[in-house]
Design a protein around this motif. Structure first.
Motif, PDB file in Angstrom:
ATOM      1  N   SER A 167      -0.408  -5.846  34.175  1.00  0.00           N
ATOM      2  CA  SER A 167      -0.468  -4.400  34.301  1.00  0.00           C
ATOM      3  C   SER A 167      -1.611  -3.981  35.218  1.00  0.00           C
ATOM      4  O   SER A 167      -1.478  -3.048  36.000  1.00  0.00           O
ATOM      5  N   LYS A 168      -2.763  -4.659  35.133  1.00  0.00           N
ATOM      6  CA  LYS A 168      -3.896  -4.343  36.009  1.00  0.00           C
ATOM      7  C   LYS A 168      -3.535  -4.624  37.459  1.00  0.00           C
ATOM      8  O   LYS A 168      -3.892  -3.855  38.353  1.00  0.00           O
TER       9      LYS A 168
ATOM     10  N   ASP B 152      -0.331  -0.384  43.041  1.00  0.00           N
ATOM     11  CA  ASP B 152       0.206   0.968  43.160  1.00  0.00           C
ATOM     12  C   ASP B 152      -0.839   1.972  43.621  1.00  0.00           C
ATOM     13  O   ASP B 152      -0.499   2.982  44.233  1.00  0.00           O
ATOM     14  N   ALA B 153      -2.097   1.722  43.332  1.00  0.00           N
ATOM     15  CA  ALA B 153      -3.162   2.635  43.762  1.00  0.00           C
ATOM     16  C   ALA B 153      -3.265   2.674  45.279  1.00  0.00           C
ATOM     17  O   ALA B 153      -3.702   3.673  45.852  1.00  0.00           O
ATOM     18  N   LYS B 154      -2.842   1.608  45.953  1.00  0.00           N
ATOM     19  CA  LYS B 154      -2.923   1.524  47.410  1.00  0.00           C
ATOM     20  C   LYS B 154      -1.688   2.122  48.094  1.00  0.00           C
ATOM     21  O   LYS B 154      -1.673   2.267  49.307  1.00  0.00           O
TER      22      LYS B 154
END
Length: 103
Positions: A5-6, A12-14
């Motif tokens: 998940s991390k 996804d943050a990028k």
């Protein structure tokens, strides 16, 4: 939080989802992308040409709505007589509507 998940959150943050969607839209407009063809059953085609709901069309043919749905979704095949009527309904929907309304 699980390690997987991390990793997904970091990936996804990028991402710029808005830009990805716009890129996909541009690709589709340019003629790219995947295309899907849906085959319409003879029963569905006849019902649509007659402009009737499933309930009305089933009643007109003298079958249950469930039977008509089975035909439309390819789970069952209409009988020989029903197939003939469906062919006529596709070829001449106005005639079928007129004849069956008078019956």
């Amino acid at each position: 939080m699980k390690k997987l998940s991390k990793e997904i959150l970091a990936r996804d943050a990028k991402r710029n989802i808005g830009e990805e969607v716009l890129g996909a839209i541009r690709e589709i407009k340019a003629g790219g992308g995947r295309r899907f063809v849906v085959q319409v059953s003879q029963a569905t085609e006849a019902r649509i040409k007659l402009g009737q709901s499933q309930a009305d069309f089933a009643a007109m043919l003298g079958v249950s709505v469930r039977t008509l749905q089975d035909w439309e979704q390819g789970r069952r095949e209409p009988s020989g007589a029903a197939k003939a009527l469906l062919k006529i309904a596709v070829a001449a929907p106005k005639t079928v509507r007129k004849v069956l309304a008078a019956a």
